[in-house]
Write a protein that holds these residues in place. Structure first.
Motif, PDB file in Angstrom:
ATOM      1  N   SER A 276       0.830  -1.203   0.000  1.00 35.44           N
ATOM      2  CA  SER A 276       0.000   0.000   0.000  1.00 35.44           C
ATOM      3  C   SER A 276       0.863   1.251   0.000  1.00 35.44           C
ATOM      4  O   SER A 276       0.572   2.230  -0.687  1.00 35.44           O
ATOM      5  CB  SER A 276      -0.955  -0.001   1.205  1.00 35.44           C
ATOM      6  OG  SER A 276      -0.232   0.006   2.423  1.00 35.44           O
ATOM      7  N   SER A 277       1.970   1.213   0.757  1.00 34.89           N
ATOM      8  CA  SER A 277       2.876   2.363   0.781  1.00 34.89           C
ATOM      9  C   SER A 277       3.524   2.566  -0.583  1.00 34.89           C
ATOM     10  O   SER A 277       3.650   3.697  -1.069  1.00 34.89           O
ATOM     11  CB  SER A 277       3.951   2.130   1.854  1.00 34.89           C
ATOM     12  OG  SER A 277       4.879   3.184   1.862  1.00 34.89           O
ATOM     13  N   ASN A 278       3.934   1.473  -1.210  1.00 35.87           N
ATOM     14  CA  ASN A 278       4.544   1.542  -2.535  1.00 35.87           C
ATOM     15  C   ASN A 278       3.571   2.119  -3.553  1.00 35.87           C
ATOM     16  O   ASN A 278       3.927   2.962  -4.378  1.00 35.87           O
ATOM     17  CB  ASN A 278       5.003   0.139  -2.954  1.00 35.87           C
ATOM     18  CG  ASN A 278       5.909   0.145  -4.158  1.00 35.87           C
ATOM     19  OD1 ASN A 278       5.571   0.705  -5.193  1.00 35.87           O
ATOM     20  ND2 ASN A 278       7.048  -0.506  -4.042  1.00 35.87           N
ATOM     21  N   LEU A 279       2.325   1.674  -3.483  1.00 30.81           N
ATOM     22  CA  LEU A 279       1.318   2.139  -4.432  1.00 30.81           C
ATOM     23  C   LEU A 279       1.049   3.629  -4.299  1.00 30.81           C
ATOM     24  O   LEU A 279       0.842   4.324  -5.300  1.00 30.81           O
ATOM     25  CB  LEU A 279       0.019   1.365  -4.240  1.00 30.81           C
ATOM     26  CG  LEU A 279      -0.032  -0.035  -4.852  1.00 30.81           C
ATOM     27  CD1 LEU A 279      -1.240  -0.796  -4.330  1.00 30.81           C
ATOM     28  CD2 LEU A 279      -0.080   0.048  -6.369  1.00 30.81           C
ATOM     29  N   THR A 280       1.020   4.137  -3.068  1.00 37.22           N
ATOM     30  CA  THR A 280       0.739   5.566  -2.893  1.00 37.22           C
ATOM     31  C   THR A 280       1.820   6.422  -3.539  1.00 37.22           C
ATOM     32  O   THR A 280       1.575   7.579  -3.885  1.00 37.22           O
ATOM     33  CB  THR A 280       0.608   5.936  -1.403  1.00 37.22           C
ATOM     34  OG1 THR A 280       1.839   5.652  -0.732  1.00 37.22           O
ATOM     35  CG2 THR A 280      -0.524   5.179  -0.743  1.00 37.22           C
TER      36      THR A 280
END
Length: 293
Positions: A276-280
């Motif tokens: 999720s952090s990577n996607l943001t």
């Protein structure tokens, strides 16, 4: 909680061009969902600490910051109403940190919208790292807006791993796809390590069996919502690899990506938390992060 009490789409603005664009995008989402919109700004408390003693911002400077914040939210509200004249729009400016403000507003919101970067004069910390902090603590889904995002007319992409938050994400993706009249892409990436098996090359007996199990997991995760939303067509993608890499790549043809904030198991929790952090930071469209409350 009663859904009727959580209908507002809340967007945080800081005066930067990207936050204004995020608010206009959020207004389109609110209109499609039939939800009212709330535009929020924050100003830091009038004291900050650099060792001892505390340094206090002069009152006139503090008042000017407050007026600037109020002007930002009122200008954004005017821009939203100019484009969406039938929208119900409210505003607020809180004397607190941006993260604390957004988390508090999440208690009565349908969704929060924040940006992934920003440099406005009011609360530049509202964007960037704060987006991840808000998504980890909010009590409703958080949309991290991406520069250049358009209205949601492309498929909605959902990341699946079989966890409770993944189940929430699947339900959210189906609901939005049905409301927006678009299709869905359901993606599940796996690796031997996350399945408790030794590392094996693709196509080996071990990986073939694991992939079969993952396809069964995918079907089970989608079954209930697929029956509830028969109008939504779904493309299933199951492959060996890194979840973040797969979702970032698929986001090129998506209007929204929907994921849970954490996965299942010790390895998967770290894997999907980082996903999720990577996607943001790297997705090509806005990302909705869901939490299992």
């Amino acid at each position: 909680m009663i859904l009727a009490a959580h209908q507002k789409i809340v967007v945080g603005v800081d005066g930067s061009p990207s936050s204004i664009s995020a608010a206009l995008w959020a207004a389109t989402i609110a209109e499609r969902l039939g939800s009212p919109m709330h535009i929020a700004g924050a100003v830091q408390q009038p004291a900050f600490y650099l060792g001892e003693p505390a340094s206090v911002i002069p009152r006139d400077v503090w008042d000017e910051q407050r007026r600037a914040a109020e002007l930002v939210v009122s200008d954004v509200a005017a821009a939203v109403l100019a484009r969406h004249p039938n929208s119900a729009v409210t505003t607020s400016v809180e004397e607190t940190s941006a993260c604390a403000m957004m988390v508090e507003l999440s208690r009565t919101a349908r969704m929060l919208v924040v940006g992934n970067s920003g440099s406005g004069p009011i609360v530049s910390a509202l964007f960037g790292s704060t987006a991840q902090e808000v998504s980890n603590a909010a009590q409703c889904p958080v949309i991290v807006w991406r520069e250049g995002a358009d209205a949601v007319d492309a498929p909605i992409l959902v990341g699946i791993d079989g966890s409770a938050t993944s189940e929430v994400a699947v339900g959210q993706a189906f609901e939005l796809a049905s409301l927006f009249g678009v299709s869905m892409i359901a993606a599940l990436a796996w690796n031997s390590l996350s399945q408790g098996a030794a590392l094996s090359p693709p196509g080996s007996p071990d990986t073939t069996e694991i992939e079969r199990e993952q396809r069964i997991l995918m079907s089970e995760c989608l079954a209930g919502c697929a029956e509830k939303y028969p109008d939504v067509s779904v493309e299933n993608i199951v492959q060996q690899g890194n979840p973040a890499h797969l979702l970032v790549d698929l986001s090129k043809r998506a209007g929204l990506v929907v994921v849970g904030s954490h996965g299942r198991g010790v390895v998967a929790r770290a894997l999907f938390g980082s996903t999720s952090s990577n996607l943001t930071r790297h997705a090509h469209c806005p990302v909705i992060i869901c939490r299992d409350r």
